[in-house]
Write a protein that holds these residues in place. Sequence first.
Motif, mmCIF file in Angstrom:
data_model
loop_
_atom_site.group_PDB
_atom_site.id
_atom_site.type_symbol
_atom_site.label_atom_id
_atom_site.label_comp_id
_atom_site.label_asym_id
_atom_site.label_seq_id
_atom_site.Cartn_x
_atom_site.Cartn_y
_atom_site.Cartn_z
ATOM 1 N N ASN A 73 0.829 -1.212 0.000
ATOM 2 C CA ASN A 73 0.000 0.000 0.000
ATOM 3 C C ASN A 73 0.861 1.259 0.000
ATOM 4 O OD1 ASN A 73 -2.485 -1.297 -0.021
ATOM 5 N ND2 ASN A 73 -2.445 -1.601 2.193
ATOM 6 N N ALA A 74 1.930 1.246 0.822
ATOM 7 C CA ALA A 74 2.799 2.430 0.874
ATOM 8 C C ALA A 74 3.563 2.631 -0.426
ATOM 9 C CB ALA A 74 3.783 2.288 2.047
ATOM 10 N N GLY A 75 3.873 1.538 -1.109
ATOM 11 C CA GLY A 75 4.640 1.642 -2.345
ATOM 12 C C GLY A 75 3.817 2.007 -3.561
ATOM 13 N N MET A 76 2.485 2.048 -3.417
ATOM 14 C CA MET A 76 1.646 2.353 -4.576
ATOM 15 C C MET A 76 1.828 3.775 -5.091
ATOM 16 S SD MET A 76 -1.971 0.420 -4.034
ATOM 17 C CE MET A 76 -2.029 -1.346 -3.818
ATOM 18 N N LEU A 118 6.400 -6.765 -6.658
ATOM 19 C CA LEU A 118 4.995 -6.870 -7.065
ATOM 20 C C LEU A 118 4.550 -5.627 -7.821
ATOM 21 C CD1 LEU A 118 3.307 -8.445 -3.897
ATOM 22 C CD2 LEU A 118 3.497 -9.463 -6.158
ATOM 23 N N LEU A 119 4.936 -4.464 -7.311
ATOM 24 C CA LEU A 119 4.514 -3.217 -7.946
ATOM 25 C C LEU A 119 5.161 -3.030 -9.313
ATOM 26 C CD1 LEU A 119 4.646 -0.954 -4.771
ATOM 27 C CD2 LEU A 119 2.601 -1.711 -6.000
ATOM 28 N N THR A 139 -1.290 -0.518 -12.951
ATOM 29 C CA THR A 139 -2.214 0.411 -12.302
ATOM 30 C C THR A 139 -2.336 0.060 -10.819
ATOM 31 O OG1 THR A 139 -4.152 -0.981 -12.693
ATOM 32 C CG2 THR A 139 -3.549 0.575 -14.435
ATOM 33 N N THR A 140 -2.851 1.013 -10.044
ATOM 34 C CA THR A 140 -3.065 0.765 -8.619
ATOM 35 C C THR A 140 -4.125 -0.307 -8.395
ATOM 36 O OG1 THR A 140 -4.637 2.583 -8.584
ATOM 37 C CG2 THR A 140 -2.376 3.078 -7.922
ATOM 38 N N GLN A 141 -5.092 -0.393 -9.313
ATOM 39 C CA GLN A 141 -6.122 -1.424 -9.176
ATOM 40 C C GLN A 141 -5.514 -2.819 -9.325
ATOM 41 O OE1 GLN A 141 -9.360 -1.012 -11.919
ATOM 42 N NE2 GLN A 141 -10.658 -2.487 -10.844
ATOM 43 N N GLN A 142 -4.626 -2.971 -10.317
ATOM 44 C CA GLN A 142 -3.938 -4.252 -10.482
ATOM 45 C C GLN A 142 -3.109 -4.581 -9.243
ATOM 46 O OE1 GLN A 142 -1.526 -4.094 -13.987
ATOM 47 N NE2 GLN A 142 -3.220 -4.580 -15.382
ATOM 48 N N ALA A 143 -2.413 -3.569 -8.722
ATOM 49 C CA ALA A 143 -1.561 -3.798 -7.555
ATOM 50 C C ALA A 143 -2.391 -4.205 -6.344
ATOM 51 C CB ALA A 143 -0.759 -2.534 -7.247
#
Length: 402
Positions: free
Chosen positions: A225-228, A308-309, A314-318
Amino acid sequence: MRAIFRVMALGLWRDRGALLLAFALPSLVFAIFASIFSGAAEGDLHLRVGLALESEDPVMQDFAQYLTQSKEVEITALPDSNRAQLLEEVRQGNFDTAVIIHGQAGANRGPLFTIVSEPTREIAALSLQGWLRKSLAAQQPQVLAQRLAQSTEALVDGFTPEQQARLDAALDSMASEPGSAITDDALIEFQPVYGQAPASVSGLSGIAYYAGATTILFLLLSAVNAGMVSLEERQNGISERLLLSKAAHARLLLGRFLFLLTVGFLQASAIFLVARFGFGLEIERVLAQVVVMAFACAAASAGLALLLLSLCRTTQQATTFSSFFVLIISAIGGSMVPRFMMPDWLQTLSLFTPNAWAIEGFYGALIRGDSWAQLAQPGGILAAVGLVCLLLAAVPLFKTPA
């Protein structure tokens, strides 16, 4: 109404991540827990049991041989009957529990079996107790009957010669024809693996276990979450302005890694402060080891999150991919259910998750009192996971033209 239904159905069908979360993830999590608890409900816990034989009684030696040849429980006999080594094997987790066979089958009193129990695997010791009674009743029923008769004889102040003769005949019959019905016995005693310090060590073992399990679970979730922010920067074009050179790529990636490492360490510190002041877990005596393990967990979480990121656009994919990944490895790695309750294949698979090594490292430092050399394995594996994932995360970044 039909139009709304059709629009929502098409939206779900086109969103592969939502489909994965809606159907694949619940089914996979269910399959993992079903594999664990179906075996546990049937009494099949896939226990690894150690055995030490300290008795020279032929009856007890035959029974020990019968136990080691059983296919119901995996029992490993130590060749030199070393009780101290057996306790250490249980303490280190190489055995879930252990049994020590001692004494004479015909002795008037005193237990014949000592079961070694580890606080977080108490259910393993209780399961072994039940299985041991069943095996003794099936293989050596005269031992149980003889001990019961001796207790009764003491209460009634001795048997008559005729009663004693009938009792001896019955015992001989049981020895030749195992399988007779036997009542409960008092032949088994328990020995905590941590000896005479149950209040300071054994009573807090569950807290130490789940402190490690919770730490790695939430470090993985929060790191993603922080890396998004990196994905948002990429979508907004900020990354293109920052990446003016190859050196900028390295500084950008290392900056994110250090940020996630710091946040992860602070999160781990918060969890262990609650464990210390809320539940009395004594951290200060092994503070340096706990700090090292917290940094190793934070490094593994940061590296995995960046990898992973780097695979998502996109943030949705992540969000979808990270939820799927973290929940699965947490279920397999022991953050939700202790590993010893899992079938053998799942226990082996769990060794490929950071959760298993984080739990092992924190528990070893806090409860077992592991040395630095013993902590090198879990701590080193977690640090290596973080470093390898960081390098893999750098690959797609460096393919981007400066």
